[in-house]
Design an enzyme around this catalytic site. Structure first.
Site: not given
Lengths: 301, 301
Positions: B62, B64-65, B140, B210, B268
Site C-alpha cells: 500500500h 503509505d508503506h 490485511h 497493517d 498508524h
C-alpha cells in the site's frame, strides 16, 4: 493567470526544499505541472483544493518530476474523488502508475485517463474554448517536454454606459460581445467599436524544464508573457550543465532574450550554491526582467 | 536497540504527519522498516546517516508503506552509494522499483538486491552472528508481513578485575568470553563464572502493521521486549477496522497482553481523532505498559 511554485529545486527533496511541481491557474482550470515526491503535502501547505485539479502535465520521468504522482493519485482516491483525471506525460507513465496501484490492489474509483506523449515535434495536447496547451520538445538525458499554456482571446466586453445611452435591447448583447454592430429601433446601425471595450490580452506561460540550452524552442515560446526556464547551474559549472543536460542561469536568460518574452522565472536550482540570488544576478547580465522561483511563491501573469 | 519513528500516521502524508516508516538500530545494523512518501526527508530531519542503511523491510505494497522507496533509492544513487542494498518485501516490489528506475534511465550504480516474500508462514529472512529477522504473517487487505527483530545472545563479558587478580594470560581472554574456564600457570582451573559477568539479555522487537486483530501471531511475538502494533481506530470505529482490516487500540492491547510483551507502542493512527492520547487511554484499560509512537520520537528497547 496565477502560477504557484510548489517545488523548484533539483535532485532530491530536502528538509526545506522540494522537487519540481507547480500549479497554474488559467481561466477556469487548475493545472498541475510535474509532481515530485511530496507534491501532495505542498498542495496542502499552499491550501490548494485538490478537487479542482483535473489535468496533470508531466515533463519527463526522472524521479524529481514524477515520484509524487502515485501518492497523489492514491490520495485523490481516499478523498472520494469521482471526476475524471487526465494525465499527460511520456510513454511509459501509464504502465508505471498502473503497476503501483495494481500492487496495492487500489485501483481508482474515478476515471484515470492517460495521454501518453512520444512525438519529437510540438503538438496540441489540450484545448477547450478558453485555453490551449502545446508541448515544447526539450533536450535532456531522457525524453522530455516543456509545455506552452495559452489563453484564447476573450469576447469583447460590453461598454455598459454606451449600450444604455443608445438604448440597445438586451437581446443583442451576446451578438455585440461577439463582434456584431448594434441596431437601434429606428434601424440606425451603431458600430461595434462604439459599444464595446477591448478584452484583456490573452496571456501565455511556457514551462521549460529540464533542458540544455536549445534555440530550437525559440519559435514556440516567442513573445510569451512568462517563461519558466530551468537554471540548474551557474556559468562556473557550465561543464556540468553540458554533461547532465541542464542549463545555466545565463543560458536561460539568453533564451528569454532571444524569444523576447515578458519575464523570466528561474528555477530547478542545484543546492550546491549558497544563495539562489546568484542565479538572478547572473541572468540579469543578459535579460532585464528576471524573477526567482521559490517553494510556496506565487506569480501573477 | 533504538527505534526511531519517522512516520506513524495512516493513509496520506499531511503537513505535519507522515506515513509509516521507522529506523531500528540493532547491534551494528540500521534497519529501515517501511518507506512511505517523504521518508527520505524524515531521515534528513532526524539526522540519520543514509549510508548506514543496508537493509530495508517493506510490510506490504500500500502506498503509505512504500511510495517513498523509488525516491530513496534514487537519492542513494545521487549520493554516490557503492555498497549493496537489500530490500525485503512482497512479490512485485522488484518489478515496480525496477520499472521506475528504468523509465528514468537511472539504474543504480550500487547492487540492489531484492528478497521477494510470498510465504504465508513465518520465515527467517535475515541472519548474521548478532541478529535475526523473521516475518510475522499478518492479515490485511493485501499480502502483508510484520517483522520480528531479535538480537542473539552476546558473549559473556570479562570481569576485568577478576582476570587481573588471577593473573590470567591475555591469550585465554577470547576462550573465557566464549565460556571456557581459566587456567593458571600452576595448572589450577578457575571456573568461568568467577572470571566473567553476564552479558545483557538479548532484546527483541516486533513490528506489526497493517493488520486486523489476529491471535495467530501470538506464538511468534510471545515475550518480545517491545511490540509495535497498529491501532488505526478506537473501539467506537471497530466496524471500520473490520471492514478495512485494521485494528483498534483495544485490540492492539489485547494482543500485547496475550503475548505478554514488555511494552506496546501504538501507531498508524487515523487522523479522524482529535488527539492520539485517546489511543493510549483505550489501550491502558487492557494493558499497562503503553507508549504512543509519534513522528520523530525515539524509544530505547
Amino acid at each position: 493567470m496565477k502560477l504557484t511554485i510548489l517545488g523548484c529545486y533539483s535532485a532530491t527533496p530536502r528538509t526545506f526544499t522540494n522537487p519540481t511541481s507547480q500549479v497554474l491557474e488559467i481561466r477556469n482550470h487548475l493545472f498541475l505541472i510535474d509532481c515530485g515526491e511530496g507534491t501532495q503535502v505542498q498542495l496542502r501547505k499552499n491550501k490548494i483544493k485538490f478537487s479542482r485539479i483535473k489535468h496533470i502535465f508531466i515533463s519527463h520521468l526522472h524521479g524529481d518530476h514524477f515520484f509524487g504522482l502515485p501518492g497523489l493519485i492514491s490520495t485523490f482516491r481516499l478523498l472520494g474523488r469521482e471526476t475524471e483525471m487526465h494525465i499527460y506525460g511520456p510513454k511509459g507513465i501509464k504502465e508505471a502508475i498502473t503497476l503501483f496501484l495494481k500492487l496495492g490492489d487500489s485501483w481508482t474509483n474515478f476515471p484515470l485517463i492517460f495521454h501518453e506523449l512520444k512525438s519529437k515535434e510540438s503538438e496540441l495536447i489540450f484545448e477547450d474554448e478558453q485555453v490551449s496547451v502545446h508541448t515544447i520538445p526539450l533536450k535532456h538525458r531522457i525524453y522530455t517536454n516543456g509545455f506552452l499554456f495559452q489563453e484564447k482571446p476573450s469576447p469583447r466586453k460590453l461598454d455598459i454606459e454606451a449600450v444604455a445611452e443608445h438604448k440597445i435591447d438586451r437581446s443583442q448583447y451576446n451578438n455585440i460581445k461577439n463582434g456584431a454592430d448594434g441596431i437601434l429601433e429606428s434601424g440606425t446601425v451603431v458600430p461595434n467599436a462604439s459599444l464595446t471595450i477591448d478584452p484583456p490580452d490573452p496571456k501565455s506561460y511556457a514551462f521549460c524544464s529540464d533542458t540544455v540550452y536549445n534555440e530550437d524552442i525559440l519559435p514556440l515560446i516567442k513573445n510569451v508573457d512568462t517563461l519558466y526556464h530551468e537554471s540548474t547551474f551557474l556559468e562556473t559549472e557550465s561543464n556540468l550543465g553540458e554533461k547532465t543536460k541542464h542549463s545555466t542561469a545565463k543560458q536561460a536568460a539568453l533564451i528569454a532574450q532571444k524569444a523576447d518574452v515578458g519575464s523570466l522565472i528561474l528555477g530547478h536550482y542545484s543546492t550546491r550554491y549558497k544563495s539562489i540570488d546568484l542565479f538572478r544576478e547572473e541572468a540579469l547580465q543578459v535579460f532585464s526582467n528576471v524573477e526567482l522561483a521559490d517553494d510556496g511563491k506565487s506569480f501573477e501573469i
